[in-house]
Enzyme design. Sequence first.
Site, PDB file in Angstrom:
ATOM      1  N   SER A   1      14.796  22.147 -16.161  1.00 30.79           N
ATOM      2  CA  SER A   1      13.606  22.949 -16.427  1.00 30.79           C
ATOM      3  C   SER A   1      14.036  24.268 -17.051  1.00 30.79           C
ATOM      4  O   SER A   1      15.088  24.801 -16.715  1.00 30.79           O
ATOM      5  CB  SER A   1      12.868  23.205 -15.114  1.00 30.79           C
ATOM      6  OG  SER A   1      12.050  24.348 -15.229  1.00 30.79           O
TER       7      SER A   1
ATOM      8  N   LYS B   1      15.859  22.313 -11.016  1.00 31.77           N
ATOM      9  CA  LYS B   1      15.217  21.045 -11.369  1.00 31.77           C
ATOM     10  C   LYS B   1      16.125  20.061 -12.093  1.00 31.77           C
ATOM     11  O   LYS B   1      16.929  20.435 -12.931  1.00 31.77           O
ATOM     12  CB  LYS B   1      13.988  21.312 -12.271  1.00 31.77           C
ATOM     13  CG  LYS B   1      12.806  21.921 -11.577  1.00 31.77           C
ATOM     14  CD  LYS B   1      12.255  21.074 -10.429  1.00 31.77           C
ATOM     15  CE  LYS B   1      11.522  19.848 -10.903  1.00 31.77           C
ATOM     16  NZ  LYS B   1      10.262  20.164 -11.559  1.00 31.77           N
TER      17      LYS B   1
ATOM     18  N   HIS C   1       0.833  -1.219   0.000  1.00 30.27           N
ATOM     19  CA  HIS C   1       0.000   0.000   0.000  1.00 30.27           C
ATOM     20  C   HIS C   1       0.864   1.263   0.000  1.00 30.27           C
ATOM     21  O   HIS C   1       0.418   2.320   0.457  1.00 30.27           O
ATOM     22  CB  HIS C   1      -0.946   0.031   1.209  1.00 30.27           C
ATOM     23  CG  HIS C   1      -1.681  -1.251   1.434  1.00 30.27           C
ATOM     24  ND1 HIS C   1      -2.912  -1.509   0.883  1.00 30.27           N
ATOM     25  CD2 HIS C   1      -1.327  -2.366   2.125  1.00 30.27           C
ATOM     26  CE1 HIS C   1      -3.306  -2.737   1.244  1.00 30.27           C
ATOM     27  NE2 HIS C   1      -2.354  -3.277   1.983  1.00 30.27           N
TER      28      HIS C   1
ATOM     29  N   GLU D   1       9.910   8.707 -16.971  1.00 32.36           N
ATOM     30  CA  GLU D   1       8.571   9.284 -17.193  1.00 32.36           C
ATOM     31  C   GLU D   1       8.066   8.986 -18.602  1.00 32.36           C
ATOM     32  O   GLU D   1       6.905   8.654 -18.818  1.00 32.36           O
ATOM     33  CB  GLU D   1       8.604  10.802 -16.985  1.00 32.36           C
ATOM     34  CG  GLU D   1       8.728  11.223 -15.547  1.00 32.36           C
ATOM     35  CD  GLU D   1       8.857  12.745 -15.440  1.00 32.36           C
ATOM     36  OE1 GLU D   1       7.841  13.394 -15.171  1.00 32.36           O
ATOM     37  OE2 GLU D   1       9.960  13.278 -15.673  1.00 32.36           O
TER      38      GLU D   1
END
Length: 510
Positions: free
Chosen positions: A324, A330, A203, A337
């Site tokens: 970024s 970043k 979980h 992804e």
Amino acid sequence: MHASALFNQLVYDQYHSTHAYSSFMSQSKNPESQAAENSSSAESAASGEGMWGGRFSESTDEFVQEFTASVNFDKRMYRQDIRGSRAHATMLHRTGVLSKDDHDAIQGGLDAVIADIEAGRFNWSVALEDVHMNIEAALTARIGDAGKKLHTGRSRNDQVATDIRLYMRDACDECADQLIRLLNGLLVLASREKASIMPGFTHLQTAQPVTFGHHVMAWFEMLLRDLERLSDTRNRLNRSPLGAAALAGTSYPIDRQITQELLGFNTLCENSLDAVSDRDFAIEFCSASAISLMHLSRIAEELVLWMSAQFKFIDLPDRFCTGSSIMPQKKNPDVPELVRGKTGRVYGNLMSLLTLMKSQPLAYNKDNQEDKEPLFDSVDTLLGCLCAFADMLPAIEVHHEAMRSAAKAGFSTATDLADYLVRQGLAFRDAHEIVGEAVAFGLQHKLDLSEMTLEQLQGFSTHISDDVFKVLTLEGSVNARSHVGGTAPEAVEAAIKRAATRLNNTYKPN
Ligand code: ARG
């Protein structure tokens, strides 16, 4: 990164699809000058009507010609198409249907055609509909009448079925190469990290300590099953449909075994109707790649989570990340992804093919032309994702301290304490209750179970004595699970050894 032949072909295809489109545009404006420009193009068959014009009283609508054409996406099978034609011509010659002169002219002509294609000199024509008619027309333009005999006893229906199977056999091998590279990388990573402790989750809540090596070996198991599926897909598709002709076979005295053997197929498609209309193998490949992308996206999700400032379990080398344009701090995990994101199109391709084949009556239907784009897209996507992960996963940088303290933070040895009490004679449910109270106490006083004093622990059960601390440490917890399939470093090491042999025995082309 491994340069794969399919990748090279992809780059080639992309370049030439633009080329083909523009040459079609100029050809449709001025057919004569285009034909004159290119000596290897099919001057005598400027459109598909050259192949079937006899029955028609008007020429194909220009839009319909473009609408029904597949050359822009099926020309990537040119090598397979030519290989199939060579085998077919040899078979026709050996069975006495084709003279030696015609056979030799065809083989020589096909040599020249493939040389033209690979040198970028071939004029792909949308008017000639598909890869098959483009190549046949170019052959006839080169060698004359002998070229017109190549299609004896054959149809584009068994021709295309042969081409796709040959293409997919190579595609499975290419994907398997990348997947095997990835799996070997996982074994290296697992071995390096076999004793690194991290929290195991259920979980997404801290559950019990595990070793990172063990976690990596779970990835290995998932992906090894994918390799089994690829092997299975490849071996089932390795059957020759050639000789089925349009649907009913042919009245020529063909010998299907000759082409089967020349093309390296393991056996024959038994039934001519099924041979030309079966696309199960395309669905199987899309299904195997959908499952594989599902696995890769699960791994990707873990990498993305673990790289966040909140987890800080791992870092990925800069070469797999981007920054970024606005936030200078970043570093984004773009590769995982993107792999996660590409899963969608691969699922979509599977659904396209299942729906494409649903309700199709026997035998060939033009619908089948729609099989190629989803199929090729799944090949390209799977290959790209496997390649990226094979490069990236062994390069993961692990933050051992962060993993370890996360494992400590969540009372991950609570089950070990309950098991300890069971060994002292308590029933598991009673032990569970007692440890629950100890955890509540720990939460209140910000103490891990291993940080409590013996007196504090004995306050929950008099069955506890000072040997309890051995089981409450992270090492004690993982080391205790040393059975087959367990997380102990020694169990992981044994699993890695077995895995190397299993990996060697999994992809077995027939
Ligand atoms: N381009 C076609 C395809 O991909 C080749 C077979 C055409 N056959 C036919 N009967 N029109 O399926």
